[in-house]
Design a protein around this motif. Structure first.
Motif, PDB file in Angstrom:
ATOM      1  N   PHE A   1       0.831  -1.203   0.000  1.00 49.27           N
ATOM      2  CA  PHE A   1       0.000   0.000   0.000  1.00 49.27           C
ATOM      3  C   PHE A   1       0.864   1.251   0.000  1.00 49.27           C
ATOM      4  CE2 PHE A   1      -2.516   3.144   2.574  1.00 49.27           C
ATOM      5  CZ  PHE A   1      -3.383   3.488   1.548  1.00 49.27           C
ATOM      6  N   LEU A   2       1.976   1.218   0.731  1.00 54.26           N
ATOM      7  CA  LEU A   2       2.906   2.354   0.734  1.00 54.26           C
ATOM      8  C   LEU A   2       3.516   2.556  -0.655  1.00 54.26           C
ATOM      9  CD1 LEU A   2       4.776   1.810   4.132  1.00 54.26           C
ATOM     10  CD2 LEU A   2       2.865   3.362   3.637  1.00 54.26           C
ATOM     11  N   VAL A   3       3.865   1.444  -1.324  1.00 52.61           N
ATOM     12  CA  VAL A   3       4.393   1.545  -2.689  1.00 52.61           C
ATOM     13  C   VAL A   3       3.328   2.130  -3.618  1.00 52.61           C
ATOM     14  CG1 VAL A   3       5.345   0.254  -4.643  1.00 52.61           C
ATOM     15  CG2 VAL A   3       5.938  -0.423  -2.316  1.00 52.61           C
ATOM     16  N   PHE A   4       2.090   1.664  -3.462  1.00 51.67           N
ATOM     17  CA  PHE A   4       0.983   2.171  -4.286  1.00 51.67           C
ATOM     18  C   PHE A   4       0.781   3.664  -4.072  1.00 51.67           C
ATOM     19  CE2 PHE A   4      -3.503   3.421  -4.196  1.00 51.67           C
ATOM     20  CZ  PHE A   4      -3.838   3.241  -5.525  1.00 51.67           C
ATOM     21  N   LEU A   5       0.793   4.103  -2.813  1.00 47.83           N
ATOM     22  CA  LEU A   5       0.615   5.532  -2.519  1.00 47.83           C
ATOM     23  C   LEU A   5       1.731   6.364  -3.151  1.00 47.83           C
ATOM     24  CD1 LEU A   5      -0.534   5.679   1.220  1.00 47.83           C
ATOM     25  CD2 LEU A   5      -1.908   6.113  -0.825  1.00 47.83           C
ATOM     26  N   THR A   6       2.947   5.850  -3.100  1.00 47.04           N
ATOM     27  CA  THR A   6       4.078   6.559  -3.710  1.00 47.04           C
ATOM     28  C   THR A   6       3.879   6.700  -5.208  1.00 47.04           C
ATOM     29  OG1 THR A   6       5.566   5.687  -2.015  1.00 47.04           O
ATOM     30  CG2 THR A   6       6.581   6.560  -4.003  1.00 47.04           C
ATOM     31  N   GLU A   7       3.418   5.617  -5.847  1.00 45.75           N
ATOM     32  CA  GLU A   7       3.177   5.638  -7.288  1.00 45.75           C
ATOM     33  C   GLU A   7       2.059   6.615  -7.641  1.00 45.75           C
ATOM     34  OE1 GLU A   7       4.744   3.929  -9.802  1.00 45.75           O
ATOM     35  OE2 GLU A   7       6.226   3.385  -8.290  1.00 45.75           O
ATOM     36  N   ARG A   8       0.963   6.585  -6.864  1.00 44.49           N
ATOM     37  CA  ARG A   8      -0.170   7.481  -7.141  1.00 44.49           C
ATOM     38  C   ARG A   8       0.238   8.937  -6.930  1.00 44.49           C
ATOM     39  NH1 ARG A   8      -2.724   6.169 -10.697  1.00 44.49           N
ATOM     40  NH2 ARG A   8      -1.009   4.735 -10.967  1.00 44.49           N
ATOM     41  N   ARG A   9       1.047   9.172  -5.898  1.00 42.44           N
ATOM     42  CA  ARG A   9       1.499  10.539  -5.617  1.00 42.44           C
ATOM     43  C   ARG A   9       2.304  11.089  -6.788  1.00 42.44           C
ATOM     44  NH1 ARG A   9       6.168  12.411  -2.943  1.00 42.44           N
ATOM     45  NH2 ARG A   9       5.927  14.426  -1.927  1.00 42.44           N
ATOM     46  N   LYS A  10       3.191  10.271  -7.326  1.00 45.54           N
ATOM     47  CA  LYS A  10       3.987  10.690  -8.483  1.00 45.54           C
ATOM     48  C   LYS A  10       3.091  10.963  -9.684  1.00 45.54           C
ATOM     49  CE  LYS A  10       8.263   8.217  -7.303  1.00 45.54           C
ATOM     50  NZ  LYS A  10       9.155   7.088  -7.692  1.00 45.54           N
ATOM     51  N   ALA A  11       2.103  10.061  -9.907  1.00 44.06           N
ATOM     52  CA  ALA A  11       1.216  10.213 -11.061  1.00 44.06           C
ATOM     53  C   ALA A  11       0.376  11.481 -10.952  1.00 44.06           C
ATOM     54  CB  ALA A  11       0.314   8.981 -11.184  1.00 44.06           C
ATOM     55  N   ILE A  12      -0.194  11.728  -9.771  1.00 45.54           N
ATOM     56  CA  ILE A  12      -1.041  12.912  -9.569  1.00 45.54           C
ATOM     57  C   ILE A  12      -0.204  14.194  -9.677  1.00 45.54           C
ATOM     58  CG2 ILE A  12      -2.465  14.156  -7.899  1.00 45.54           C
ATOM     59  CD1 ILE A  12      -3.465  11.417  -6.903  1.00 45.54           C
ATOM     60  N   ARG A  13       1.002  14.172  -9.118  1.00 42.13           N
ATOM     61  CA  ARG A  13       1.872  15.359  -9.213  1.00 42.13           C
ATOM     62  C   ARG A  13       2.199  15.669 -10.677  1.00 42.13           C
ATOM     63  NH1 ARG A  13       7.441  15.418  -5.925  1.00 42.13           N
ATOM     64  NH2 ARG A  13       6.003  15.791  -4.193  1.00 42.13           N
ATOM     65  N   GLN A  14       2.483  14.620 -11.452  1.00 40.55           N
ATOM     66  CA  GLN A  14       2.798  14.834 -12.864  1.00 40.55           C
ATOM     67  C   GLN A  14       1.595  15.397 -13.627  1.00 40.55           C
ATOM     68  OE1 GLN A  14       4.272  11.322 -14.800  1.00 40.55           O
ATOM     69  NE2 GLN A  14       4.325  12.264 -16.814  1.00 40.55           N
ATOM     70  N   GLU A  15       0.407  14.895 -13.283  1.00 43.42           N
ATOM     71  CA  GLU A  15      -0.796  15.373 -13.960  1.00 43.42           C
ATOM     72  C   GLU A  15      -1.148  16.802 -13.540  1.00 43.42           C
ATOM     73  OE1 GLU A  15      -3.145  12.157 -12.694  1.00 43.42           O
ATOM     74  OE2 GLU A  15      -2.127  10.767 -14.063  1.00 43.42           O
ATOM     75  N   LEU A  16      -0.848  17.165 -12.301  1.00 48.78           N
ATOM     76  CA  LEU A  16      -1.069  18.551 -11.863  1.00 48.78           C
ATOM     77  C   LEU A  16      -0.152  19.508 -12.602  1.00 48.78           C
ATOM     78  CD1 LEU A  16      -1.484  18.102  -7.993  1.00 48.78           C
ATOM     79  CD2 LEU A  16      -3.223  18.943  -9.601  1.00 48.78           C
ATOM     80  N   GLU A  17       1.049  19.046 -12.884  1.00 49.00           N
ATOM     81  CA  GLU A  17       1.990  19.884 -13.647  1.00 49.00           C
ATOM     82  C   GLU A  17       1.532  20.082 -15.087  1.00 49.00           C
ATOM     83  OE1 GLU A  17       5.681  17.891 -13.275  1.00 49.00           O
ATOM     84  OE2 GLU A  17       6.052  18.579 -11.203  1.00 49.00           O
ATOM     85  N   GLU A  18       0.798  19.078 -15.631  1.00 51.32           N
ATOM     86  CA  GLU A  18       0.306  19.190 -16.993  1.00 51.32           C
ATOM     87  C   GLU A  18      -0.970  20.010 -17.077  1.00 51.32           C
ATOM     88  OE1 GLU A  18      -0.238  15.266 -18.454  1.00 51.32           O
ATOM     89  OE2 GLU A  18       1.887  14.742 -18.410  1.00 51.32           O
ATOM     90  N   ALA A  19      -1.714  20.059 -15.956  1.00 56.80           N
ATOM     91  CA  ALA A  19      -2.980  20.806 -15.948  1.00 56.80           C
ATOM     92  C   ALA A  19      -2.725  22.313 -15.922  1.00 56.80           C
ATOM     93  CB  ALA A  19      -3.797  20.396 -14.720  1.00 56.80           C
ATOM     94  N   PRO A  20      -3.688  23.130 -16.399  1.00 57.72           N
ATOM     95  CA  PRO A  20      -3.519  24.575 -16.399  1.00 57.72           C
ATOM     96  C   PRO A  20      -3.547  25.128 -14.970  1.00 57.72           C
ATOM     97  CG  PRO A  20      -5.745  23.978 -17.072  1.00 57.72           C
ATOM     98  CD  PRO A  20      -4.992  22.706 -16.985  1.00 57.72           C
TER      99      PRO A  20
END
Length: 339
Positions: free
Chosen positions: A320-339
């Motif tokens: 679950f900790l690995v999953f949270l780390t992966e999701r955090r990276k994915a969401i951060r990357q998508e926030l950077e792509e969003a306006p």
């Protein structure tokens, strides 16, 4: 692109909420008794169980590293442990259906092709089952006379379990390595399968089998690698097999380490062939059947819950900790792509 990024953020958040809901369900139902047992367990026993659970995962990481080394030389032991945690997490979240997909997805993130990942997973399973059979055979030889006197009917069941596990191992090896079998399937399809859509599916499957064969050949070329993988699997299985003795030794004075080691090794081979009665998991049923006459019901159930913590809950929580780390990276990357 920006619109897609917004949708990705929303979907990731929804996925996170769904998984948190499933986790809450499991903790409330399947894991409640385990956590209750942890509260009542002596600290030194709990630390020992935790250590053996982590030791298992360390040797698991070593084995996975050796398995994929030919495909990804930079793959580390830590990466192997993360693969194990990630797979364990999705095994529970998807009710077992997504275990292989999670393992392949983690391999892909490390630059390993899907076909090579399938080969690594197949070899991973072969080595694990071989370690289980090795311990079961050695312990059957060691305790044959005792079983013959006290539980003679158990001998035939253990032998059947060993033979069926060996059959699975042989089948996996043949499917992974035999070109003759692959050619035979192709000849059969060419002669009897005339539906074009079905033929297209068969052709795609054949390409994957071809790649799997190539991946397995790459691993099997190095005999020392095979030996290392086998030894690491013996060590990782042995770490779990030591847990019942750690849990039961203070409650049962006459308990012998090697006997408990033998009983848990028999439990693993038998749990795969004995159907689960009254909704009880097959492993739990066989474990109780093996240890209850020796240690009593209360102590056996207690040790079973602690074993489940080390083999089931601990890798799930770390996953679950690995999953949270992966999701955090994915969401951060998508926030950077969003306006």
């Amino acid at each position: 692109m920006k619109k897609n990024a917004k949708w990705k953020i929303v979907l990731n958040l929804i996925l996170l909420l769904v998984i948190l809901g499933i986790m809450f369900y499991f903790i409330q139902n399947s894991m409640r008794d385990i956590f209750r047992e942890l509260k009542e367990t002596q600290l030194k026993v709990l630390v020992s169980v935790l250590f053996l659970g982590l030791l298992h995962q360390f040797f698991e990481g070593c084995g996975i590293k050796e398995t994929v080394h030919g495909f990804s030389p930079n793959f580390t032991i830590f990466d192997g442990m993360m693969t194990s945690f990630y797979s364990a997490f999705y095994r529970i979240i998807t009710f077992g259906a997504g275990t292989l997909l999670a393992e392949l997805a983690f391999y892909k993130k490390k630059g390993i092709k899907i076909s090579h990942g399938i080969g690594a997973s197949a070899l991973h399973m072969i080595a694990y089952k071989t370690a289980i059979v090795t311990y079961a055979v050695l312990n059957l030889i060691l305790y044959f006379s005792l079983l013959l006197v006290q539980r003679p009917r158990l001998i035939s069941l253990i032998i059947i379990g060993i033979l069926l596990t060996l059959l699975l191992i042989i089948s996996l090896v043949i499917l992974s390595l035999s070109l003759n079998l692959q050619v035979g399937v192709l000849l059969f399809c060419n002669r009897f399968v005339h539906n074009q859509q079905l033929r297209n599916h068969i052709d795609r499957a054949n390409l994957q089998i071809n790649a799997l064969h190539e991946a397995m050949q790459t691993v099997f070329k190095n005999k020392m690698t095979i030996l290392k993988i086998y030894l690491f699997n013996l060590l990782k299985v042995g770490a779990w097999y030591a847990i019942p003795y750690i849990c039961l030794q203070e409650e049962t004075d006459h308990l012998n380490f090697f006997l408990t080691f033998a009983l848990i090794s028999f439990t693993l081979v038998l749990s795969g062939i004995i159907p689960s009665p009254a909704g009880i998991g097959s492993f739990d049923f066989v474990y109780l059947f093996m240890f209850q006459p020796l240690t009593g019901t209360v102590n056996t159930v207690s040790s079973l819950l602690l074993y489940r913590f080390a083999s089931f809950v601990l890798p799930f929580l770390l996953g679950f900790l690995v999953f949270l780390t992966e999701r955090r990276k994915a969401i951060r990357q998508e926030l950077e792509e969003a306006p």
